[in-house]
Enzyme design. Structure first.
Site, PDB file in Angstrom:
ATOM      1  N   ASP A 192       0.608  -1.230  -0.041  1.00 52.47           N
ATOM      2  CA  ASP A 192      -0.004  -0.090  -0.153  1.00 52.47           C
ATOM      3  C   ASP A 192       0.848   1.166  -0.160  1.00 52.47           C
ATOM      4  O   ASP A 192       2.153   1.331  -0.640  1.00 52.47           O
ATOM      5  CB  ASP A 192      -0.907   0.036   1.290  1.00 52.47           C
ATOM      6  CG  ASP A 192      -2.419   0.524   0.955  1.00 52.47           C
ATOM      7  OD1 ASP A 192      -2.294   1.560   0.632  1.00 52.47           O
ATOM      8  OD2 ASP A 192      -3.399  -0.304   1.007  1.00 52.47           O
ATOM      9  N   HIS A 222      -3.724   5.895   3.710  1.00 49.21           N
ATOM     10  CA  HIS A 222      -4.373   4.809   3.273  1.00 49.21           C
ATOM     11  C   HIS A 222      -4.120   3.375   3.939  1.00 49.21           C
ATOM     12  O   HIS A 222      -4.564   2.600   4.204  1.00 49.21           O
ATOM     13  CB  HIS A 222      -4.172   4.797   1.817  1.00 49.21           C
ATOM     14  CG  HIS A 222      -5.431   3.925   1.106  1.00 49.21           C
ATOM     15  ND1 HIS A 222      -4.957   2.473   0.830  1.00 49.21           N
ATOM     16  CD2 HIS A 222      -6.435   4.135   0.465  1.00 49.21           C
ATOM     17  CE1 HIS A 222      -5.850   2.125   0.323  1.00 49.21           C
ATOM     18  NE2 HIS A 222      -6.908   2.844   0.028  1.00 49.21           N
ATOM     19  N   ALA A 255      -6.459 -14.558  -7.509  1.00 47.15           N
ATOM     20  CA  ALA A 255      -6.865 -13.341  -6.475  1.00 47.15           C
ATOM     21  C   ALA A 255      -8.297 -13.429  -6.075  1.00 47.15           C
ATOM     22  O   ALA A 255      -9.386 -14.027  -6.624  1.00 47.15           O
ATOM     23  CB  ALA A 255      -6.891 -12.044  -7.204  1.00 47.15           C
ATOM     24  N   SER A 297     -11.323  -0.686  -0.912  1.00 48.25           N
ATOM     25  CA  SER A 297     -10.089  -0.602  -0.183  1.00 48.25           C
ATOM     26  C   SER A 297     -10.098  -0.951   1.364  1.00 48.25           C
ATOM     27  O   SER A 297      -9.123  -1.572   1.863  1.00 48.25           O
ATOM     28  CB  SER A 297      -9.312   0.811  -0.306  1.00 48.25           C
ATOM     29  OG  SER A 297      -8.606   0.921  -1.594  1.00 48.25           O
TER      30      SER A 297
END
Length: 800
Positions: free
Chosen positions: A37, A80, A198, A254
């Protein structure tokens, strides 16, 4: 064992079932989570507000990676990544427990630079770093789960990071990705979260509905079409710590993804022997179903429920289906020591929907998974009873031939695990691989279109001499396209081969929009490939149906029609409704028709004609066509509905050139000239009802005039009614031989005028003109409006 945090859980943490797992002594202890991130702030406000995650950082040289070389210890110029990390492993310093796995340990890679931009090279390096942070294969310091709360810049399929994801799954590491914030449009999934391997997480709003921005499926990337996202988690009003110790509410996928990364950590902390397949299967199989039953393209399998998942992994033989995908060297359908595993292939498990039948449109998707690098796949927490397990053939190497069934029905029983192997082999030299795909109408494929299953294709081999119908021709091979639209033909002789489609197996209203019978050249030591484009036009909301006196082109030249066809117009464009040449009418003109229902048409022709399957008919007869298919590919049978000679019609002036049906189900006709029937003259500007006692080849009945055109101003020879229909409001729509003029109204031969009766008098108006339909030279000779009439006289039994 871990200890449950003493602070009350934040609402989002409670929503995923984490407190119930803490109460059982599992808090993620011993599990390493890698966060890729913007970085992580471990400073907070010294002396005032400590960092939630400073104590859970693993520390050391192998726990922080900055591919840009600007930092050697954790930092976060954005906040974030700090928020994401606190949702995974926050310790509850704010008075409420904000982390799903508070005793998990984290490492991090700062894939965004200080300006908030990420490079492809940095992401590759970080994805490789998490597998072996210290660069020493002899030490076990890699991550157990990876959280990636980022996507590419837009929806679409980009395979850039597919090898990295495959490497993670080969190491048994689940990469958890944010699903993306490109909703609510369908098919809005971005990469790399839509790549095989994923685990993509969508976001829920505070009221439990899907966050509007959360990306939707389906996703078609990397050779498999899957529902998307795979799971959902809270993604609005999520309390997490940002930089400088601030506690903020966050929204977006997110902040949904780290709930699932934390859930993975809880399961691995409870049982470190679990592999990635078992963990993923447990999370997908026990998620709280939302939206449509089963997995769907808004919520995926549903809201993650880690407490239920823990129960599932504690009882691994309850509701389990598992198996292998492998290259079947000896083609015996059984995985042997010489058979190679195939990873990255999708397997889908479904159960019957409301109709109780497997294999129908309302089947429910119970679970989807992808085979691991060792070829193994597993789905758990299935309900007892019948399920269908389906292999996505499109994810196999191109042209692969299954050696086992690609769809297997199994009966799931508690306490048992069902094994389902999926074998395949590559195509042999001298093969032809055909892909049948859904086309947008231009006949051109890009390779990304969905396949069309069930279409039967044949290969006709001309053999070495290149001529069809000679002694060296190969045997004709036929097969139906599989679920991915693929067919492989083996053992063909070298030389030209023609691909032929069985049009009766096309989808309803579908037609071959590309080359109708493409040719390929079969080479002894190679694999030839061909494509069949199938277009199914969107069903139009009809305004009117019409046939014409002349051939032409509509829709800016993209739709060709002839005088034996019937078109449907929706106010903006045309579609083929009835293709007369498909049923043997190419040498005649359908000059009158009325549509009884979705598969039955009454019609008349403009001259005596030999109708296939029926024999000679006259232009004063009414035929019934019972359709098996309508549209660009028309199939069906004809019968006689009314024999005009039995009703007293004789000669060319008695040609029936208009048909309509009223609200009582009576069939109305008009004739070309002014024949004498039963001592009375039938005028061409009038409409007459067929009053029938019996239908079929021996018709009993009479004609009664029900609309006197001359009384309504139709007196000129050009005002012969040669097309008619009756609307739902009782209005009588007509088109005439030439120009219709009543008072100030004028309607040409390609226009539709409507008589709205007020007592016995018509109020005339023009409703549709040839020019508004884009066909200024149109000449209408058959007309109908959307169904409004009652059932006709014994139409379904006519001619039987």
């Amino acid at each position: 064992a871990g200890t449950a945090p003493p602070e009350p859980p934040a609402a989002n943490v409670d929503a995923v079932g984490a407190p119930a797992v803490w109460a059982r002594g599992h808090t993620g202890e011993g599990v390493v989570v890698a966060v890729l991130d913007t970085g992580v702030d471990v400073t907070g406000i010294p002396g005032a507000q400590p960092s939630e995650v400073a104590d859970s950082w693993r520390g050391g040289d192998n726990s922080w990676f900055d591919p840009y070389g600007t930092s050697t210890t954790p930092v976060d110029p954005d906040g974030h990544g700090t928020a994401v990390t606190s949702i995974i492993a926050g310790r509850g310093l704010s008075g409420q427990a904000v982390g799903v796995a508070p005793d998990a340990t984290w490492i991090a890679a700062k894939i965004f630079d200080d300006q908030g931009k990420a490079s492809t090279a940095a992401i590759h390096a970080a994805l490789q770093w998490v597998l072996d942070p210290d660069g020493d294969p002899s030490t076990d310091d890699g991550a157990d789960v990876v959280n990636a709360s980022w996507t590419s810049g837009a929806p679409g399929c980009d395979l850039e990071f597919a090898p990295d994801i495959a490497a993670l799954r080969a190491a048994g590491v689940i990469p958890v990705f944010a699903a993306g914030n490109y909703g609510p449009l369908p098919a809005s999934s971005p990469s790399p979260s839509n790549l095989p391997g994923a685990l993509a997480v969508g976001a829920l709003d505070t009221d439990g509905t899907a966050l509007p921005a959360s990306s939707r499926g389906p996703a078609d990337c990397g050779g498999a079409t899957r529902t998307y996202p795979h799971l959902v988690a809270p993604g609005a009003g999520v309390t997490a710590q940002s930089t400088f110790g601030q506690y903020l509410d966050h929204a977006g996928t997110s902040f949904a993804a780290p709930h699932v990364a934390g859930a993975v950590a809880l399961l691995l902390g409870a049982d470190p022997t679990l592999d990635d397949l078992a963990v993923e299967a447990a999370l997908l199989g026990t998620a709280t179903d939302l939206g449509d039953p089963g997995a769907d393209d808004t919520f995926g399998a549903g809201l993650v429920n880690v407490a239920a998942a823990l129960d599932a992994v504690g009882a691994p033989d309850i509701g389990v289906v598992r198996g292998d995908v492998f290259r079947d060297t000896d083609t015996d359908g059984v995985r042997g020591p010489d058979d190679l595993p195939t990873g990255g292939v999708q397997v889908t498990v479904t159960s019957a929907g409301d109709d109780g039948e497997l294999g129908t449109d309302d089947d429910i998707i119970d679970a989807e998974t992808v085979s691991g690098p060792d070829g193994r796949w597993l789905v758990s927490s299935l309900t007892e009873g019948p399920h269908r397990v389906t292999l996505s053939v499109s994810a196999l190497p191109s042209g692969s031939v299954p050696t086992t069934p690609v769809a297997v029905d199994v009966d799931v029983v508690a306490g048992q695990a069902v094994e389902v192997p999926f074998g395949w082999r590559p195509p042999r030299p001298g093969s032809v691989v055909v892909r049948v795909f859904a086309d947008d109408g231009d006949g051109l494929g890009t390779g990304a279109e969905p396949g069309v299953a069930g279409v039967v294709v044949s290969v006709l081999s001309a053999g070495p001499d290149g001529a069809y119908g000679t002694a060296d021709d190969g045997d004709t091979q036929s097969a139906a396209a599989d679920a991915d639209g693929l067919i492989t033909f083996d053992g063909l002789p070298p030389g030209p081969a023609r691909i032929v489609v069985d049009s009766t197996t096309l989808p309803e209203r579908g037609y071959v929009s590309g080359i109708s019978a493409p040719e390929v050249t079969v080479v002894e030591d190679d694999v030839a490939r061909s494509e069949v484009a199938v277009h199914v036009p969107p069903r139009l909301d009809p305004v009117l149906y019409l046939s014409t006196k002349r051939a032409g082109r509509a829709n800016d030249g993209t739709l060709s029609y002839r005088d034996e066809d019937i078109l449907v117009w929706n106010g903006a464009r045309f579609e083929m409704f009835f293709d007369g040449s498909d049923v043997g009418l190419a040498a005649t003109d359908v000059d009158a028709f009325t549509i009884l229902d979705e598969s039955t048409i009454l019609l008349s022709l403009d001259r005596p004609f030999e109708v296939p399957g029926l024999g000679p008919v006259d232009d004063l007869d009414v035929l019934v066509f019972r359709a098996d298919r309508l549209g660009e590919t028309t199939r069906g049978t004809f019968a006689v509905y009314a024999d005009g000679s039995d009703l007293g019609l004789f000669g060319p002036e008695a040609d029936i050139d208009a048909l309509a049906r009223d609200a009582e189900g009576r069939i109305w006709v008009s004739v070309r000239g002014n024949p004498i029937v039963g001592g009375e003259i039938l005028r061409d500007e009038d409409l007459h009802a067929l009053v029938l006692d019996s239908t079929g080849p021996e018709t009993v009945g009479e004609l009664q005039t029900v609309f006197d055109g001359s009384a309504q101003g139709l007196v000129d020879r050009s005002e012969d009614i040669d097309a008619a229909a009756i609307g739902a409001d009782g209005g009588i729509a007509v088109s005439t031989l030439g120009t219709l003029r009543v008072g100030s109204l004028a309607a040409g031969e390609g226009d539709v005028a409507v008589c709205v009766l007020d007592g016995d008098t018509c109020g005339w108006k023009v409703t549709t003109t040839a020019r508004t339909m884009g066909l200024p030279t149109l000449d209408i000779d058959g007309l109908d409006l959307p169904a409004a009439g009652g059932a006709p006289n014994d139409a379904t039994g006519a001619g039987s």
